[in-house]
Design a protein around this motif. Structure first.
Motif, PDB file in Angstrom:
ATOM      1  N   ALA A 137     -22.222   8.161 -24.973  1.00 32.80           N
ATOM      2  CA  ALA A 137     -23.046   8.513 -23.653  1.00 32.80           C
ATOM      3  C   ALA A 137     -23.295   9.853 -23.371  1.00 32.80           C
ATOM      4  N   TRP A 138     -24.094  10.007 -22.503  1.00 35.27           N
ATOM      5  CA  TRP A 138     -24.450  11.336 -22.386  1.00 35.27           C
ATOM      6  C   TRP A 138     -23.694  11.637 -20.893  1.00 35.27           C
ATOM      7  N   ASN A 139     -23.292  12.936 -20.861  1.00 35.30           N
ATOM      8  CA  ASN A 139     -22.455  13.392 -19.504  1.00 35.30           C
ATOM      9  C   ASN A 139     -23.223  14.430 -18.889  1.00 35.30           C
ATOM     10  N   SER A 140     -23.962  14.439 -17.904  1.00 33.41           N
ATOM     11  CA  SER A 140     -25.016  15.395 -17.450  1.00 33.41           C
ATOM     12  C   SER A 140     -24.159  16.709 -16.675  1.00 33.41           C
ATOM     13  N   GLU A 141     -22.839  16.300 -16.567  1.00 36.81           N
ATOM     14  CA  GLU A 141     -21.993  17.597 -16.055  1.00 36.81           C
ATOM     15  C   GLU A 141     -21.508  18.551 -17.084  1.00 36.81           C
ATOM     16  N   THR A 142     -20.903  17.828 -18.149  1.00 37.35           N
ATOM     17  CA  THR A 142     -20.589  18.683 -19.385  1.00 37.35           C
ATOM     18  C   THR A 142     -21.503  19.129 -20.359  1.00 37.35           C
ATOM     19  N   ARG A 143     -22.868  18.249 -19.956  1.00 42.87           N
ATOM     20  CA  ARG A 143     -23.978  18.314 -20.936  1.00 42.87           C
ATOM     21  C   ARG A 143     -23.812  18.180 -22.475  1.00 42.87           C
ATOM     22  N   LEU A 144     -22.967  17.255 -22.697  1.00 38.73           N
ATOM     23  CA  LEU A 144     -22.488  16.744 -23.973  1.00 38.73           C
ATOM     24  C   LEU A 144     -22.739  15.369 -24.248  1.00 38.73           C
ATOM     25  N   ILE A 145     -22.863  14.750 -25.533  1.00 37.24           N
ATOM     26  CA  ILE A 145     -22.902  13.389 -26.018  1.00 37.24           C
ATOM     27  C   ILE A 145     -21.602  13.231 -26.074  1.00 37.24           C
ATOM     28  N   GLU A 146     -20.874  12.268 -25.374  1.00 40.19           N
ATOM     29  CA  GLU A 146     -19.371  11.936 -25.516  1.00 40.19           C
ATOM     30  C   GLU A 146     -18.945  10.524 -25.995  1.00 40.19           C
TER      31      GLU A 146
END
Length: 223
Positions: A96-105
């Motif tokens: 999933a994409w985390n817009s806060e960390t800007r990482l694919i998690e």
């Protein structure tokens, strides 16, 4: 890079360095031009580049040229495509994409399984992807496959099929209203397993311009 002068001498040309602020402004400018219809079939129009050069030059007080934008566009698109294709956008199971960390998690075991299959995925576990949502608006369609990625040849064939369907429907309407007859009457026995009479064997009536206008006027009244 060396650049030759008119007098034959050469001077070292300063390399154009992109910063995070410049990228942000450029991506914003591309979205603006795309939304205004200045991007056709995935390519920005010459007017779009002119607009973006002027906009970025004024906003960032730096001498931008069209080639600077084209080169940076290719770089941004290539980096985005590597990530997008690997994770199928963000639809790869467990990610999933985390817009806060800007990482694919994902959970560690999910990462381990992917990295075991595709070692090149390892860098994306800790690598931030700036402006992922905006880049997806710009480039996701370019990464489409299957029916969504239709070629010009396929589109022409699709149009031809649509026209053929319309023609067949028009003939059916003429048959229903007795405005057209077949050269050879078809018996019930012949319809069993027999091929459909080709359109070339249908006798279509010649409709005068006056009759055609009268018919079209009747349709408008009906609807």
């Amino acid at each position: 890079m060396a650049k030759k002068q008119n007098d034959g001498s050469t001077v070292k040309e300063e390399r154009f360095q992109w910063t995070a602020k410049m990228d942000e402004a450029f991506i914003e400018a591309m979205l603006k031009e795309q939304n205004e219809g200045n991007r056709i079939d995935g390519s920005f129009t010459p007017q779009a580049y002119t607009n973006m050069v002027n906009d970025l030059t004024a906003k960032l007080n730096k001498d931008f040229k069209k080639e600077h934008l084209k080169n940076r566009l290719k770089t941004l698109k290539d980096h985005f495509s590597q990530c997008y294709d690997l994770f199928r956008g963000v639809s790869l199971s467990g990610f999933a994409w985390n817009s806060e960390t800007r990482l694919i998690e994902a959970e560690d075991e999910v990462w381990d399984q992917l990295i075991n299959e595709k070692p090149e995925a390892a860098k994306w576990k800790t690598k931030e992807i700036c402006h992922y949502d905006e880049l997806r608006q710009l480039f996701a369609k370019d990464r489409a496959s299957g029916t969504s990625a239709i070629t010009a040849k396929e589109r022409r064939k699709q149009i031809e099929n649509e026209r053929r369907i319309e023609t067949i429907q028009e003939v059916d309407q003429l048959l229903e209203t007795n405005q057209v007859t077949l050269e050879k009457p078809i018996t019930p026995e012949e319809t069993q397993g027999a091929p459909t009479t080709p359109l070339s064997q249908l006798k279509l009536p010649t409709i005068s311009k006056e009759k055609k206008k009268e018919k079209e006027g009747g349709r408008r009244k009906k609807y």
